[in-house]
Design a protein around this motif. Structure first.
Motif: not given
Length: 481
Positions: A268-280, A396-407
């Motif tokens: 979850x941590x890996x997925x959220x950070x890396x998907x978040x950075x792809x989104x940002x 997992x996807x919620x974490x990635x998108x939410x972290x992406x918004x924060x980034x």
């Protein structure tokens, strides 16, 4: 019944079920009757139609998400905005809306199935797209930024119903020999839509006056692509394999197991950070490159390279992993590569406007990131089975998108003002922040534990059933001789 031992079964059923007088074997049960009571599994060709419909929904959702990112300056001019920061919120609001939509999505998938979830997604995507048209056409053609934003929110609510569905769909329709590939096709069609947005938007909008018509055309295309979702089959008549037929745990019990599972938390941590950075990075790529003299077309091509190379590499890797199941090894290789790429991005943005550096780094970053997505989604389900797959993918996807918004918010805040920095308005501090956090993910894959303690539970169940079935077939064949 299609099994690895079906030739033996055919031989046994074609011959007499009675022993010869010279045979000392005793037949206790009629093998034909025994086989008729065994569970029957079947893979249907129609599963590909549903997968294509799911892919189209994800293309539309991602295209809508990144419609405005590569033309942020044109959008700001159209609405007479003082800066591009409000335009960033057109992408960010979808990321923050995603977790809200994921809650009803998980229950819809669990209670009503994938057909209902895809229908909801199609309706929300279509409605949101046409609200966006109103946002650019109302007010005597001057448009309303608030209406445009509302359309984005509706699209953001519809996106989870398509992006969370692949793990559920592949678990229901596909076997362990093809789940990763099928999940890759469905999940990675989402960034494919982003690539289309990165290329099409700059092509449609070469000047600000063309902006409103571009939104109209995107809405027409989106409506057409969403229609197949209303005609998919709800579920297969027969399950494709034993793990697909196995009942899944209720959502409350599944959630309790997930929050106490170390491997799920690490992924979850890996997925959220890396998907978040792809989104940002996808949302801000135009603003990252423009201060150094790159055009919006250059930025669009860079974003498309990121996505297209990733899709091609994932298409190569996914079938291999369906056969080798070397999930953890790939995760431990890909995560450091992704972190190194984000570090390299700091040094590729220069005023010399050399495109080779950004394009090469984006290509490697896309290849590593995209091949990791379906692996993480499928491997986690192997570890937590029989937890509901719609719940794992939703979290997992919620974490990635939410972290992406924060980034995006943080990186936008770190951006130099238009009269500051060298060159003015550059995002070098944002890239440094991105690299530092990405580097912090490198140790995480090694916290998953030793390989001998990890179990691919669905794969083991399917293999055990196939072995037992072959054994039963061979025994019955011998007893009938």
């Amino acid at each position: 019944m299609p099994t690895a031992c079906s030739p033996l079964l055919a031989d046994n059923m074609s011959g007499s079920s009675q022993p010869s007088q010279d045979s000392k074997a005793v037949v206790i049960n009629d093998p034909v009757e025994e086989f008729s009571q065994a569970p029957v599994y079947r893979s249907y060709k129609r599963r590909w139609y549903g997968l294509v419909a799911l892919m189209l929904l994800n293309i539309v959702a991602s295209w809508a998400w990144l419609t405005f990112a590569p033309i942020s300056s044109n959008v700001a001019d159209f609405y007479n905005l003082n800066s591009e920061s409000p335009v960033n919120w057109l992408s960010t609001v979808i990321l923050f809306t995603y977790p809200i939509g994921s809650v009803p999505c998980a229950y819809t998938l669990h209670r009503r199935g994938v057909k209902a979830a895809m229908a909801v997604s199609a309706i929300l995507l279509i409605v949101g797209s046409w609200i966006r048209v109103a946002g650019v056409k109302c007010n005597d053609g001057k448009g309303s930024f608030g209406v445009l934003m509302f359309g984005q929110i509706i699209i953001g609510l519809g996106q989870p119903f398509s992006l969370n569905a692949p793990s559920y769909y592949t678990d229901m329709w596909f076997t362990s020999k093809s789940r990763v590939s099928a999940n890759a096709l469905a999940s990675l069609s989402n960034p494919l839509g982003g690539a289309i947005g990165q290329l099409v938007s700059p092509a449609f909008v070469t000047e600000t006056s063309q902006f409103s018509n571009s939104v109209l055309w995107v809405s027409i295309i989106a409506t057409i692509l969403c229609l197949p979702a209303f005609f998919i089959p709800s579920r297969p008549p027969l399950p494709p394999c034993p793990s697909a037929a196995n009942p899944k745990l209720p959502i409350p019990k599944s959630f309790k197991l997930l929050i106490t599972n170390r491997r799920f938390i690490v992924i979850f941590l890996i997925f959220s950070i890396l998907v978040g950075y792809f989104n940002s990075f996808s949302s801000l790529i135009n603003q990252i490159m423009e201060p150094y003299g790159y055009s919006s077309d250059d930025a669009g091509i860079d974003g498309a390279i990121l996505i297209v190379v990733g899709l091609v590499f994932s298409a190569i890797m996914s079938p291999i992993l369906d056969r080798t199941h070397s999930f953890v090894l790939v995760i431990r290789i890909q995560v450091p590569i992704i972190a190194i790429c984000y570090i390299c991005l700091i040094f590729t943005q220069t005023e010399s406007k050399q495109l080779v550096g950004p394009y090469v780094v984006s290509g490697v970053l896309g290849a590593a990131s995209f091949s990791l997505l379906p692996i993480a989604l499928e491997w986690v389900q192997e570890q937590v089975f029989p937890v509901s797959p719609e719940l794992t993918s939703s979290i997992l996807w919620s974490g990635g998108n939410c972290v992406g918004g924060i980034f995006i918010v943080i990186m936008d805040a770190l951006k130099y003002d238009s009269n500051e920095g060298d060159p003015p308005g550059n995002m070098r501090r944002s890239l440094i922040f991105q690299a530092v956090v990405a580097a912090a993910t490198i140790p995480l894959p090694f916290l998953l534990g030793s390989k001998d303690k990890m179990r691919n539970r669905r794969i083991e169940m399917d293999a055990a059933e196939a072995t037992a079935e072959c054994s039963a077939t061979s025994t019955s064949h011998v007893s009938s001789v």
